[in-house]
Design a protein around this motif. Structure first.
Motif, PDB file in Angstrom:
ATOM      1  N   UNK A  28      40.295 -59.464  98.913  1.00 11.58           N
ATOM      2  CA  UNK A  28      39.756 -58.919 100.241  1.00 11.58           C
ATOM      3  C   UNK A  28      38.621 -59.721 100.845  1.00 11.58           C
ATOM      4  N   UNK A  29      37.971 -60.380 100.032  1.00 14.54           N
ATOM      5  CA  UNK A  29      36.934 -61.268 100.489  1.00 14.54           C
ATOM      6  C   UNK A  29      37.242 -62.495 101.510  1.00 14.54           C
ATOM      7  N   UNK A  30      38.440 -62.470 101.745  1.00 15.45           N
ATOM      8  CA  UNK A  30      39.233 -63.484 102.634  1.00 15.45           C
ATOM      9  C   UNK A  30      39.087 -63.078 104.084  1.00 15.45           C
ATOM     10  N   UNK A  31      38.775 -61.657 104.199  1.00 12.28           N
ATOM     11  CA  UNK A  31      38.327 -61.264 105.544  1.00 12.28           C
ATOM     12  C   UNK A  31      37.051 -61.276 106.121  1.00 12.28           C
ATOM     13  N   UNK A  48      34.467 -60.550 116.353  1.00  6.57           N
ATOM     14  CA  UNK A  48      33.989 -59.692 115.555  1.00  6.57           C
ATOM     15  C   UNK A  48      33.596 -60.242 114.242  1.00  6.57           C
ATOM     16  N   UNK A  49      32.585 -59.696 113.500  1.00 10.16           N
ATOM     17  CA  UNK A  49      32.071 -60.087 112.170  1.00 10.16           C
ATOM     18  C   UNK A  49      32.531 -59.140 111.229  1.00 10.16           C
ATOM     19  N   UNK A  50      33.369 -59.348 110.397  1.00 14.69           N
ATOM     20  CA  UNK A  50      33.863 -58.660 109.240  1.00 14.69           C
ATOM     21  C   UNK A  50      33.189 -58.846 108.029  1.00 14.69           C
ATOM     22  N   UNK A  51      32.600 -57.695 107.568  1.00 10.80           N
ATOM     23  CA  UNK A  51      31.722 -57.699 106.294  1.00 10.80           C
ATOM     24  C   UNK A  51      31.676 -56.210 105.629  1.00 10.80           C
ATOM     25  N   UNK A  52      31.275 -56.547 104.275  1.00  7.12           N
ATOM     26  CA  UNK A  52      31.503 -55.170 103.345  1.00  7.12           C
ATOM     27  C   UNK A  52      30.423 -54.338 103.842  1.00  7.12           C
ATOM     28  N   UNK A  53      30.391 -53.004 103.924  1.00 11.54           N
ATOM     29  CA  UNK A  53      29.142 -52.161 104.267  1.00 11.54           C
ATOM     30  C   UNK A  53      28.588 -51.792 102.825  1.00 11.54           C
ATOM     31  N   UNK A  54      27.856 -50.816 103.045  1.00 11.57           N
ATOM     32  CA  UNK A  54      26.957 -50.287 101.615  1.00 11.57           C
ATOM     33  C   UNK A  54      27.910 -49.586 100.739  1.00 11.57           C
ATOM     34  N   UNK A  55      28.952 -49.072 101.249  1.00 14.59           N
ATOM     35  CA  UNK A  55      30.005 -48.583 100.212  1.00 14.59           C
ATOM     36  C   UNK A  55      31.105 -49.579  99.827  1.00 14.59           C
ATOM     37  N   UNK A  86      42.269 -51.588 104.468  1.00 10.62           N
ATOM     38  CA  UNK A  86      42.650 -50.894 103.316  1.00 10.62           C
ATOM     39  C   UNK A  86      43.845 -51.847 102.880  1.00 10.62           C
ATOM     40  N   UNK A  87      43.888 -51.947 101.539  1.00 14.00           N
ATOM     41  CA  UNK A  87      45.125 -52.802 100.914  1.00 14.00           C
ATOM     42  C   UNK A  87      46.197 -51.904 100.665  1.00 14.00           C
ATOM     43  N   UNK A  88      47.401 -52.358 100.876  1.00 16.36           N
ATOM     44  CA  UNK A  88      48.683 -51.721 100.940  1.00 16.36           C
ATOM     45  C   UNK A  88      49.528 -52.107  99.674  1.00 16.36           C
ATOM     46  N   UNK A  89      49.424 -53.593  99.569  1.00 13.79           N
ATOM     47  CA  UNK A  89      50.070 -54.257  98.604  1.00 13.79           C
ATOM     48  C   UNK A  89      49.040 -55.614  98.344  1.00 13.79           C
ATOM     49  N   UNK A  90      49.861 -56.391  97.372  1.00 15.16           N
ATOM     50  CA  UNK A  90      49.233 -57.616  97.031  1.00 15.16           C
ATOM     51  C   UNK A  90      48.661 -58.391  98.267  1.00 15.16           C
ATOM     52  N   UNK A  91      49.329 -58.475  99.399  1.00 17.48           N
ATOM     53  CA  UNK A  91      49.649 -59.387 100.543  1.00 17.48           C
ATOM     54  C   UNK A  91      49.341 -58.457 101.876  1.00 17.48           C
TER      55      UNK A  91
END
Length: 146
Positions: A28-31, A48-55, A86-91
């Protein structure tokens, strides 16, 4: 006999030459990074800046608007554009974009977001699709800038 041998050879050749690179688990970090929207004229060039939020969820915030008058009217820098990935499968993943003028849509009881299937086309590009379309062959995509 020769015909049967030929058929078996084709089947074996097909299975041994299949590459599983596409099906490997994509982190997921690839995003994480700055991405530019491409393929939709109204939104072309929004960054757009994609990052992880507090959750620990992936979200995307606008860092730069384009010159479209409606985008400039209804969006601001730092607005959340991607509410989740959200992840749906491996890819494969699902991405939820908030609609521009979502407040106006909600007044009329309409959907305020759009959900897309997404897949990485390469390390710096992921495609978006709806319905039965293939995101890896889409003309609508996000391109990594940083």
């Amino acid at each position: 006999m020769i015909k049967r041998l030929l058929i078996y050879s084709v089947i074996i050749f097909s299975f041994t030459n299949c590459t599983t690179d596409k099906f490997e688990k994509i982190p997921e970090d690839r995003f994480i990074g700055i991405w530019e929207l491409r393929g939709r004229p109204m939104f072309e060039g929004i960054k757009i800046l994609i990052e992880k939020n507090d959750n620990d969820e992936l979200i995307g915030k606008i860092v730069e608007l384009n010159n479209n008058k409606y985008v400039r009217l209804f969006a601001d820098s730092a607005d959340i554009w991607i509410s989740n990935i959200k992840r749906v499968s491996n890819y494969q993943f699902r991405l939820t974009e908030k609609k521009i003028a979502k407040e106006l849509f909600s007044l009329y009881g309409l959907n305020t977001s759009t959900e897309f299937k997404i897949e990485f086309i390469d390390n710096n590009t992921f495609g978006l699709a709806t319905g039965n379309s293939d995101p890896s062959k889409s003309d609508i995509f996000y391109k990594r800038l940083e």
